[in-house]
Design a protein around this motif. Structure first.
Motif, PDB file in Angstrom:
ATOM      1  N   ASP A   1     -14.153  11.425  -5.861  1.00  7.02           N
ATOM      2  CA  ASP A   1     -14.205   9.994  -6.204  1.00  7.02           C
ATOM      3  C   ASP A   1     -13.931   9.106  -4.996  1.00  7.02           C
ATOM      4  OD1 ASP A   1     -12.985  11.678  -8.297  1.00  7.02           O
ATOM      5  OD2 ASP A   1     -11.140  10.605  -7.723  1.00  7.02           O
ATOM      6  N   GLY A   2     -13.995   9.701  -3.817  1.00  4.91           N
ATOM      7  CA  GLY A   2     -13.877   8.860  -2.630  1.00  4.91           C
ATOM      8  C   GLY A   2     -12.450   8.544  -2.241  1.00  4.91           C
ATOM      9  N   SER A   3     -11.457   9.179  -2.881  1.00  6.73           N
ATOM     10  CA  SER A   3     -10.110   8.846  -2.425  1.00  6.73           C
ATOM     11  C   SER A   3      -9.653   9.826  -1.352  1.00  6.73           C
ATOM     12  CB  SER A   3      -9.122   8.736  -3.584  1.00  6.73           C
ATOM     13  OG  SER A   3      -9.160   9.864  -4.371  1.00  6.73           O
TER      14      SER A   3
ATOM     15  N   CYS B   1      -3.467   8.136  -3.310  1.00  3.77           N
ATOM     16  CA  CYS B   1      -3.100   6.800  -3.812  1.00  3.77           C
ATOM     17  C   CYS B   1      -4.197   6.373  -4.769  1.00  3.77           C
ATOM     18  CB  CYS B   1      -2.992   5.797  -2.674  1.00  3.77           C
ATOM     19  SG  CYS B   1      -1.810   6.264  -1.427  1.00  3.77           S
ATOM     20  N   PRO B   2      -4.147   6.792  -6.046  1.00  2.00           N
ATOM     21  CA  PRO B   2      -5.276   6.578  -6.937  1.00  2.00           C
ATOM     22  C   PRO B   2      -5.558   5.115  -7.279  1.00  2.00           C
ATOM     23  CG  PRO B   2      -3.437   7.637  -8.093  1.00  2.00           C
ATOM     24  CD  PRO B   2      -3.054   7.527  -6.659  1.00  2.00           C
ATOM     25  N   ASP B   3      -4.524   4.256  -7.338  1.00  2.00           N
ATOM     26  CA  ASP B   3      -4.732   2.922  -7.901  1.00  2.00           C
ATOM     27  C   ASP B   3      -4.600   1.769  -6.930  1.00  2.00           C
ATOM     28  OD1 ASP B   3      -4.975   4.143 -10.427  1.00  2.00           O
ATOM     29  OD2 ASP B   3      -2.787   4.255 -10.563  1.00  2.00           O
TER      30      ASP B   3
ATOM     31  N   ALA C   1       0.823  -1.208   0.000  1.00  2.96           N
ATOM     32  CA  ALA C   1       0.000   0.000   0.000  1.00  2.96           C
ATOM     33  C   ALA C   1       0.853   1.251   0.000  1.00  2.96           C
ATOM     34  CB  ALA C   1      -0.891   0.008   1.246  1.00  2.96           C
ATOM     35  N   GLY C   2       0.258   2.346  -0.481  1.00  9.37           N
ATOM     36  CA  GLY C   2       0.899   3.644  -0.347  1.00  9.37           C
ATOM     37  C   GLY C   2       0.718   4.116   1.082  1.00  9.37           C
TER      38      GLY C   2
ATOM     39  N   ARG D   1       0.922   9.452  -5.196  1.00  5.44           N
ATOM     40  CA  ARG D   1       1.111  10.536  -6.158  1.00  5.44           C
ATOM     41  C   ARG D   1       1.001  11.854  -5.413  1.00  5.44           C
ATOM     42  NH1 ARG D   1       2.405   7.125  -8.673  1.00  5.44           N
ATOM     43  NH2 ARG D   1       1.860   6.298 -10.707  1.00  5.44           N
ATOM     44  N   VAL D   2       1.817  12.821  -5.789  1.00  2.00           N
ATOM     45  CA  VAL D   2       1.668  14.151  -5.215  1.00  2.00           C
ATOM     46  C   VAL D   2       0.585  14.865  -6.011  1.00  2.00           C
ATOM     47  CG1 VAL D   2       2.802  16.343  -4.723  1.00  2.00           C
ATOM     48  CG2 VAL D   2       4.081  14.208  -4.548  1.00  2.00           C
ATOM     49  N   ALA D   3      -0.535  15.204  -5.350  1.00  2.61           N
ATOM     50  CA  ALA D   3      -1.636  15.844  -6.061  1.00  2.61           C
ATOM     51  C   ALA D   3      -1.418  17.356  -6.123  1.00  2.61           C
ATOM     52  CB  ALA D   3      -2.959  15.537  -5.366  1.00  2.61           C
TER      53      ALA D   3
END
Ligand SMILES: Cc1cc2nc3c(=O)[nH]c(=O)nc-3n(C[C@H](O)[C@H](O)[C@H](O)COP(=O)(O)OP(=O)(O)OC[C@H]3O[C@@H](n4cnc5c(N)ncnc54)[C@H](O)[C@@H]3O)c2cc1C
Ligand SMILES: Nc1ncnc2c1ncn2[C@@H]1O[C@H](COP(=O)(O)O)[C@@H](O)[C@H]1O
Lengths: 394, 259
Positions: free
Chosen positions: A195-197, A215-217, A181-182, B224-226
């Protein structure tokens, strides 16, 4: 890799100026990237003509995000007590769970846990997963990481939060590694986007910059959170919740590290993080003797002393009293700072205090930007008078 | 005893600033330095090797210019420097970094003791040490402030906790992260400087350490850095005026109202 669209690049040099790593140089009106690039993306955000972009390589096989649900809080338990940060995390976690419409669970590991699960439920969680076992009496990384990572693999929460304490910062990275995990360290702000992240905001570069991490994915999204930045809910002893006792046999509790003894520092040091009144000193106090003056003020006020890193580095006071980026975070009702300039690394550790009072002889000191009340004066003049005045009032 | 020290070259964050109005980063005077905590890791490794016998390898993942830092490590007593460098590493978060370093350690033929700094001052994550220990399946403890003794199959050390400290017995091989209190790093000796000048830093790329490119760099990083932005400061600022006596009286009144 960072790519430059040569048709769009106008060679303005904004990217070169903005790169903290010196990774971009403009040659013949075209930006060029060298090996120092860390793909931080700062240049991409700042390029006015949109000539820079980060090209993603092959993407790791996508996780089935929908298979993960629920918010978990690691309920740190040491020396027979739940760590105060856990209550703050339950407050924050409750908000996140409600926004996502999911359950909030606490994971409680240790020995002789007593009634702690009830306390966690009163503080806002729906469920407590607990293991009470002698092998978990002392904190060592291996068994703790084994249990939490096994549980995560079995039950798939979407978010896992832990305190950014010595314990959390030690074994949570191991858990994240095992489950792939990130993990975002030391967050000071958490939010859910459309989008719930999970949007995880934290200081970086020694506190000079704030960064929001996502952590999109992958799932779960894991974060450690600084103590004293989130708000606990008022306890509700009537709240209902489920306590599940897990069987220790299904986990590997062996450890290659053994705790021979634990030494707890004087209670005063622990008190700092929880004190309502903090009296802090910096380089302006000039010596350990200056801190004696500060101690006197703390005593008449019934507060705890603290210090800037400059004062700790000078050896006038011990590290456990340091407030800031690399020290403790405090958020007392009252924070009085004497002879502290107000470097950003100090501010991140104390700026959520309710009232801040600054005494500094330099009117331009940045500490005054965060001070509720400021006094431009010599602290060696002010402090003895103030101590007398307060003593007189008693 | 075979000792590996993990060192990172970082921008000197004391000088990094973000302009709050334009959100742009200024890198005036920002130079690359050896991560300060890693200096203590190196010192501990070098003095353990001197006391118990052994070799110290300084290992870094980073761009080619990190070789300079590894030479500095040799000047401070390391026996050799190894740099893992590849454009494919760019954008690595801690998960991809530990993958790369773990492959590098295996390529070097493992070690009895690996020492990392507590954290790197650019990201302050403190995640690489524990993550690397897990990947290599090593005994692990963080924030070590003293190594008392190294025995055949274990070592005795002190770990800093929030509320005090723990005394630990740690089985070898192990990975430790260290805090600044552990030692006072030496400055390079003349002999050290000469060694550094002659030293050739071994450099490996992703293929040399048998790394799977899908797990490296940005591709292998879940985070990822947003967004980056300047920290906000609150701006209340009411200055107390008057003579010293008047200021003290006003302050005391305000304090009494609060307490
Ligand atoms: C990665 C990193 C992490 C850091 N982490 C921390 C941290 O956790 N905590 C922290 O505090 N710092 C931290 N720092 C250091 C920080 O940048 C500052 O150097 C430090 O906070 C300065 O301490 P100071 O304000 O006491 O000293 P100075 O900046 O030297 O300020 C002293 C102030 O005292 C005033 N003064 C002097 N004499 C008197 C007098 N007689 N009466 C009244 N005023 C007087 C002066 O005007 C001055 O403003 C960190 C730095 C880095 C790079
Ligand atoms: N790229 C790297 N190369 C070698 N060691 C590293 C690297 N990144 C981190 N480390 C080690 O891991 C420690 C913690 O780093 P971090 O998790 O980034 O705060 C550092 O003090 C180093 O000892």
């Amino acid at each position: 890799m960072l790519k430059i669209d040569e048709k769009l690049c106008i060679g303005c040099g904004v990217c070169e100026e903005n790169c903290a790593f010196g990774a971009i140089t403009v040659v013949d009106d075209l930006a060029r990237v060298n090996d120092k690039c860390t793909l931080c993306g700062n240049c991409v955000d700042n390029c006015e003509v949109g000539a820079l972009f980060i090209e993603e390589g092959e993407v790791v096989p996508k996780t089935d995000l929908a298979a993960y649900s629920g918010v978990w809080v690691y309920a740190e338990f040491r020396q027979g007590k739940i760590a105060p940060v856990v209550l703050e995390l339950l407050g924050a976690g409750r908000g996140l769970a409600d926004e996502r419409g999911v359950k909030l669970s606490a994971v409680l590991l240790g020995h002789n846990l007593g009634d702690s699960a009830r306390e966690l439920i009163a503080q806002g969680c729906d469920e407590v997963l607990q293991i009470d076992n002698p092998a978990l009496a002392d904190f060592t990384d291996e068994p703790y990481a084994n249990v939490l990572s096994t549980l995560i693999k079995q039950r798939r929460p979407e978010i896992v939060l832990a305190g950014a304490t010595a314990i959390g910062r030690s074994f949570i990275p191991q858990v994240a590694t095992v489950v792939g995990a990130g993990l975002t360290a030391d967050c000071t702000e958490l939010a859910i986007d459309e989008d719930g992240s999970l949007l995880q905001t934290r200081p970086a570069f020694g506190g000079n910059i704030m960064a929001t991490i996502v952590c999109p994915d992958t799932r779960p999204q894991m974060a450690t959170v600084r103590p004293m930045v989130m708000k606990a809910l008022p306890p509700d002893p009537h709240r209902r919740g489920v306590v599940e006792d897990l069987k220790a046999e299904q986990f590997n509790l062996t450890s290659r590290v053994r705790v021979l003894s634990s030494v707890i520092a004087e209670p005063d040091k622990i008190r700092l993080a929880e004190a309502d009144i903090v009296v802090a000193g910096g380089r302006g106090l000039e010596s350990a003797k200056g801190f004696a003056l500060l101690n006197e003020l703390a005593e008449v006020m019934g507060g705890s002393v603290a210090a800037s890193r400059a004062a700790v580095d000078a050896g006038w006071i011990d590290y456990p009293y340091q407030v800031g980026q690399t020290g403790k975070t405090v958020a007392p009702k009252l924070y009085i700072c004497c002879g502290i300039s107000g470097a950003i690394q100090h501010l991140v550790g104390m700026q959520s205090s309710e009232t801040i009072i600054a005494i500094n002889r330099d009117a331009a000191a940045p500490i005054f930007n965060v001070a509720t009340y400021g006094i431009v004066a010599d602290l060696f003049e002010i402090l003895p008078l103030l101590i007398d005045e307060l003593k007189g009032a008693k | 005893m075979k000792i590996i020290i993990c060192l990172k070259q970082v921008p000197d964050t004391r000088n990094v600033r973000l302009d709050p109005k334009t959100n742009t980063m200024s890198r005036e005077g920002v130079e690359s330095i050896m991560n300060p905590y890693d200096r203590h890791a190196l010192e501990e490794g070098v003095s353990l090797a001197a006391q118990y016998g052994g070799t110290v390898t300084a290992l870094s993942m980073g761009p080619p210019q990190a070789a300079e830092m590894l030479k500095e490590a040799i000047a401070c007593g390391a026996d050799q420097g190894v740099l893992i460098s590849d454009r494919a590493f760019a954008g690595a978060d801690t998960l991809a970094t530990t993958y790369t370093l773990a492959n590098a350690v295996l390529a070097l033929g493992a070690a009895d003791l690996i020492i990392c700094g507590k954290q790197a001052i650019d990201g302050d994550t403190a995640q690489v040490g524990p993550g690397l220990a897990r990947r290599l399946d090593l005994a692990y403890a963080s924030c070590i402030s003293k190594i008392h003794e190294v025995r055949n199959d274990c070592l005795l050390a002190r770990r800093m906790m929030d509320d005090g400290y723990d005394e630990l017995e740690i089985t070898l091989p192990a990975l430790l992260t260290v805090v600044r209190e552990i030692n006072e790093p030496r400055i390079p000796s003349l002999k050290g400087k000469m060694n550094a000048r002659k030293a050739v830093i071994k450099t490996f790329n992703a293929a040399d350490i048998g790394a799977d490119t899908a797990l490296l760099g940005l591709a292998g990083s879940p985070t990822r850095v947003a967004r980056v932005f300047a920290p906000e400061v609150r701006g209340e600022r009411a200055m107390l005026e008057g003579t010293v006596i008047e200021q003290v009286k006003e302050l005391a009144a305000k304090l009494e109202a609060i307490i």
